[in-house]
Design a protein around this motif. Sequence first.
Motif, PDB file in Angstrom:
ATOM      1  N   MET A  28       0.809  -1.179   0.080  1.00 32.76           N
ATOM      2  CA  MET A  28       0.046  -0.109   0.017  1.00 32.76           C
ATOM      3  C   MET A  28       0.899   1.034   0.029  1.00 32.76           C
ATOM      4  SD  MET A  28      -3.147   0.988   2.784  1.00 32.76           S
ATOM      5  CE  MET A  28      -3.760  -0.469   2.503  1.00 32.76           C
ATOM      6  N   GLY A  29       1.876   1.359   0.821  1.00 31.90           N
ATOM      7  CA  GLY A  29       2.832   2.409   0.771  1.00 31.90           C
ATOM      8  C   GLY A  29       3.494   2.449  -0.685  1.00 31.90           C
ATOM      9  N   THR A  30       3.570   1.349  -1.260  1.00 31.21           N
ATOM     10  CA  THR A  30       4.496   1.632  -2.650  1.00 31.21           C
ATOM     11  C   THR A  30       3.323   2.189  -3.523  1.00 31.21           C
ATOM     12  OG1 THR A  30       5.532  -0.530  -2.254  1.00 31.21           O
ATOM     13  CG2 THR A  30       5.221  -0.191  -4.723  1.00 31.21           C
ATOM     14  N   VAL A  31       2.163   1.734  -3.438  1.00 31.17           N
ATOM     15  CA  VAL A  31       1.116   2.462  -4.499  1.00 31.17           C
ATOM     16  C   VAL A  31       1.067   3.892  -4.199  1.00 31.17           C
ATOM     17  CG1 VAL A  31      -1.361   2.389  -5.133  1.00 31.17           C
ATOM     18  CG2 VAL A  31      -0.216   0.258  -4.680  1.00 31.17           C
ATOM     19  N   VAL A  32       1.116   4.299  -2.885  1.00 34.30           N
ATOM     20  CA  VAL A  32       0.956   5.731  -2.424  1.00 34.30           C
ATOM     21  C   VAL A  32       2.189   6.469  -3.081  1.00 34.30           C
ATOM     22  CG1 VAL A  32       0.949   7.426  -0.561  1.00 34.30           C
ATOM     23  CG2 VAL A  32      -0.569   5.254  -0.605  1.00 34.30           C
ATOM     24  N   GLY A  33       3.337   5.699  -2.856  1.00 32.91           N
ATOM     25  CA  GLY A  33       4.659   6.688  -3.330  1.00 32.91           C
ATOM     26  C   GLY A  33       4.755   6.348  -4.781  1.00 32.91           C
ATOM     27  N   MET A  34       4.172   5.824  -5.632  1.00 34.10           N
ATOM     28  CA  MET A  34       4.147   5.760  -6.879  1.00 34.10           C
ATOM     29  C   MET A  34       3.067   7.178  -7.382  1.00 34.10           C
ATOM     30  SD  MET A  34       6.415   3.918  -7.884  1.00 34.10           S
ATOM     31  CE  MET A  34       6.090   4.090  -9.594  1.00 34.10           C
ATOM     32  N   ILE A  35       1.974   7.066  -6.484  1.00 34.60           N
ATOM     33  CA  ILE A  35       1.005   8.224  -6.958  1.00 34.60           C
ATOM     34  C   ILE A  35       1.705   9.381  -6.695  1.00 34.60           C
ATOM     35  CG2 ILE A  35      -1.304   9.010  -6.234  1.00 34.60           C
ATOM     36  CD1 ILE A  35      -2.116   6.445  -5.703  1.00 34.60           C
ATOM     37  N   GLN A  36       2.331   9.630  -5.463  1.00 32.91           N
ATOM     38  CA  GLN A  36       3.105  10.777  -5.370  1.00 32.91           C
ATOM     39  C   GLN A  36       4.114  11.031  -6.477  1.00 32.91           C
ATOM     40  OE1 GLN A  36       4.742  10.085  -1.358  1.00 32.91           O
ATOM     41  NE2 GLN A  36       2.832  10.615  -0.375  1.00 32.91           N
ATOM     42  N   ALA A  37       4.905   9.990  -6.721  1.00 31.66           N
ATOM     43  CA  ALA A  37       5.922  10.195  -7.788  1.00 31.66           C
ATOM     44  C   ALA A  37       5.094  10.998  -9.137  1.00 31.66           C
ATOM     45  CB  ALA A  37       6.425   9.167  -7.965  1.00 31.66           C
ATOM     46  N   PHE A  38       4.024  10.318  -9.554  1.00 26.85           N
ATOM     47  CA  PHE A  38       3.542  10.708 -10.719  1.00 26.85           C
ATOM     48  C   PHE A  38       2.821  12.334 -10.511  1.00 26.85           C
ATOM     49  CE2 PHE A  38       3.179   6.296 -11.707  1.00 26.85           C
ATOM     50  CZ  PHE A  38       3.925   6.233 -13.035  1.00 26.85           C
ATOM     51  N   ASP A  39       2.232  12.568  -9.352  1.00 26.58           N
ATOM     52  CA  ASP A  39       1.989  13.761  -9.034  1.00 26.58           C
ATOM     53  C   ASP A  39       2.966  14.950  -9.064  1.00 26.58           C
ATOM     54  OD1 ASP A  39      -0.785  13.086  -8.586  1.00 26.58           O
ATOM     55  OD2 ASP A  39      -0.495  12.873  -6.252  1.00 26.58           O
ATOM     56  N   SER A  40       4.043  14.512  -8.425  1.00 25.37           N
ATOM     57  CA  SER A  40       5.381  15.421  -8.575  1.00 25.37           C
ATOM     58  C   SER A  40       5.658  15.702 -10.263  1.00 25.37           C
ATOM     59  CB  SER A  40       6.713  14.717  -8.083  1.00 25.37           C
ATOM     60  OG  SER A  40       6.449  14.664  -6.694  1.00 25.37           O
ATOM     61  N   ILE A  41       5.707  14.471 -10.985  1.00 20.60           N
ATOM     62  CA  ILE A  41       6.092  14.494 -12.512  1.00 20.60           C
ATOM     63  C   ILE A  41       4.677  15.733 -13.277  1.00 20.60           C
ATOM     64  CG2 ILE A  41       5.572  13.586 -14.654  1.00 20.60           C
ATOM     65  CD1 ILE A  41       7.035  11.183 -12.992  1.00 20.60           C
ATOM     66  N   GLN A  42       3.478  15.274 -12.717  1.00 20.96           N
ATOM     67  CA  GLN A  42       2.383  16.332 -13.368  1.00 20.96           C
ATOM     68  C   GLN A  42       2.672  17.897 -12.872  1.00 20.96           C
ATOM     69  OE1 GLN A  42      -1.337  15.219 -11.778  1.00 20.96           O
ATOM     70  NE2 GLN A  42      -2.538  16.299 -13.682  1.00 20.96           N
ATOM     71  N   ALA A  43       3.086  18.018 -11.749  1.00 25.25           N
ATOM     72  CA  ALA A  43       3.251  19.346 -11.171  1.00 25.25           C
ATOM     73  C   ALA A  43       4.642  20.031 -11.774  1.00 25.25           C
ATOM     74  CB  ALA A  43       3.476  19.284  -9.733  1.00 25.25           C
ATOM     75  N   ALA A  44       5.454  19.106 -12.036  1.00 25.00           N
ATOM     76  CA  ALA A  44       6.673  19.868 -12.691  1.00 25.00           C
ATOM     77  C   ALA A  44       6.584  20.166 -14.349  1.00 25.00           C
ATOM     78  CB  ALA A  44       8.094  19.096 -12.437  1.00 25.00           C
ATOM     79  N   GLY A  45       5.775  19.146 -14.768  1.00 26.75           N
ATOM     80  CA  GLY A  45       5.423  19.489 -16.337  1.00 26.75           C
ATOM     81  C   GLY A  45       6.523  18.423 -16.999  1.00 26.75           C
ATOM     82  N   ASP A  46       7.398  17.926 -16.155  1.00 34.92           N
ATOM     83  CA  ASP A  46       8.453  17.128 -17.331  1.00 34.92           C
ATOM     84  C   ASP A  46       8.967  15.881 -16.116  1.00 34.92           C
ATOM     85  OD1 ASP A  46       9.986  18.369 -15.522  1.00 34.92           O
ATOM     86  OD2 ASP A  46      11.470  18.734 -17.072  1.00 34.92           O
ATOM     87  N   ILE A  47       9.821  14.567 -16.713  1.00 37.66           N
ATOM     88  CA  ILE A  47      10.027  13.914 -15.791  1.00 37.66           C
ATOM     89  C   ILE A  47      11.561  13.907 -15.268  1.00 37.66           C
ATOM     90  CG2 ILE A  47      10.755  11.292 -15.681  1.00 37.66           C
ATOM     91  CD1 ILE A  47       8.594  10.708 -18.051  1.00 37.66           C
ATOM     92  N   SER A  48      11.431  14.527 -14.069  1.00 37.06           N
ATOM     93  CA  SER A  48      12.756  14.933 -13.376  1.00 37.06           C
ATOM     94  C   SER A  48      12.864  13.888 -12.207  1.00 37.06           C
ATOM     95  CB  SER A  48      12.603  16.407 -12.618  1.00 37.06           C
ATOM     96  OG  SER A  48      13.868  16.751 -11.926  1.00 37.06           O
ATOM     97  N   PRO A  49      14.373  13.341 -12.471  1.00 32.85           N
ATOM     98  CA  PRO A  49      14.669  12.553 -11.383  1.00 32.85           C
ATOM     99  C   PRO A  49      14.512  13.004  -9.859  1.00 32.85           C
ATOM    100  CG  PRO A  49      16.282  12.244 -13.092  1.00 32.85           C
ATOM    101  CD  PRO A  49      15.216  13.515 -13.309  1.00 32.85           C
ATOM    102  N   ILE A  50      14.969  14.092  -9.753  1.00 25.61           N
ATOM    103  CA  ILE A  50      14.656  14.672  -8.349  1.00 25.61           C
ATOM    104  C   ILE A  50      13.213  14.855  -7.996  1.00 25.61           C
ATOM    105  CG2 ILE A  50      15.138  16.730  -6.968  1.00 25.61           C
ATOM    106  CD1 ILE A  50      17.588  17.378  -8.754  1.00 25.61           C
ATOM    107  N   ALA A  51      12.501  15.167  -8.798  1.00 23.74           N
ATOM    108  CA  ALA A  51      10.868  15.230  -8.452  1.00 23.74           C
ATOM    109  C   ALA A  51      10.430  14.008  -8.082  1.00 23.74           C
ATOM    110  CB  ALA A  51      10.122  15.868  -9.833  1.00 23.74           C
ATOM    111  N   VAL A  52      10.621  13.007  -8.686  1.00 25.08           N
ATOM    112  CA  VAL A  52      10.108  11.658  -8.425  1.00 25.08           C
ATOM    113  C   VAL A  52      10.953  10.734  -7.453  1.00 25.08           C
ATOM    114  CG1 VAL A  52       8.947  11.818 -10.733  1.00 25.08           C
ATOM    115  CG2 VAL A  52      11.224  10.588 -10.316  1.00 25.08           C
ATOM    116  N   ALA A  53      12.252  11.087  -7.002  1.00 30.70           N
ATOM    117  CA  ALA A  53      12.775  10.356  -6.400  1.00 30.70           C
ATOM    118  C   ALA A  53      12.115   9.923  -5.027  1.00 30.70           C
ATOM    119  CB  ALA A  53      14.430  10.917  -6.068  1.00 30.70           C
ATOM    120  N   GLY A  54      11.681  11.051  -4.554  1.00 30.29           N
ATOM    121  CA  GLY A  54      11.084  10.756  -2.869  1.00 30.29           C
ATOM    122  C   GLY A  54      10.143   9.995  -2.751  1.00 30.29           C
ATOM    123  N   GLY A  55       9.083  10.022  -3.916  1.00 28.06           N
ATOM    124  CA  GLY A  55       8.006   9.012  -4.071  1.00 28.06           C
ATOM    125  C   GLY A  55       8.196   7.781  -4.315  1.00 28.06           C
TER     126      GLY A  55
END
Length: 260
Positions: free
Chosen positions: A179-206
């Motif tokens: 469940m934490g994995t799913v939530v973490g991946m959702i956070q990662a995709f939210d970061s990608i959506q907010a940043a407008g591009d795929i940035s390693p720094i933006a998705v690393a935390g999730g």
Amino acid sequence: MKKLFASIAVFSMMSFGAIAQDAATEAEPTQANVEQVAEDNEPATAEKEVSMHQVLKEKFVEGGVGWMLPVLACIVLGLAIAIERIIYLTAASTNTKKLLSNVEEALNNGGVEKAKEVCRNTRGPVASIFYQGLDRYDEGLDMVEKSVVSYGSVQMGQLESGMSWISLFIALAPSLGFMGTVVGMIQAFDSIQAAGDISPIAVAGGIKVALLTTMFGLIAAVILQVFYNYIVVKIDGIVNKMEDASISFMDILLKYKAKN
């Protein structure tokens, strides 16, 4: 045993809580402390970095307290129940050959009451089963056999008490991790959506949260599974001894009845 289980659970929670608190403190050192350690004790720092204990504490905090604490609760409670079961089963183990010999000797020398006294003074489920059978000796061997079988089922239930909770925590720990994995991946995709591009720094935390929660959940499940299998093997051994001893016990009573 209930007091023992509660004590183990409280002690384990306090110990793991202290570890988590230490990890949180060590995860945010001041710049002055970092510089001081680097200057004064570089070999010690290198050794500390490769310490498994230190790595686990750091990863626990990095995985997010909100997801790690439920997993931690699963392994603490599961281990508390497992330890309590191991202690109980160890105390329930009986030298059945010696007990049968003592019961037979007591029957021949002092009768049923003497044999009942031997069973009362012997701990373990086998002695309890023998006592229940001897207590109904006057009602006939058929009633003795039924009593032995019925009370044997009761003793088996007591031996297996708590096993369902360990099974629950074995299943729950990795499920919480996933469940934490799913939530973490959702956070990662939210970061990608907010940043407008795929940035390693933006998705690393999730992604880190996703992987760490799964890892700790699987570790907890593996540890509890080992304890669970050990307890199952121990229960099977005690049950087999109970069945063999019950058959020998009935043979002893048949011989005693034939003599009297």
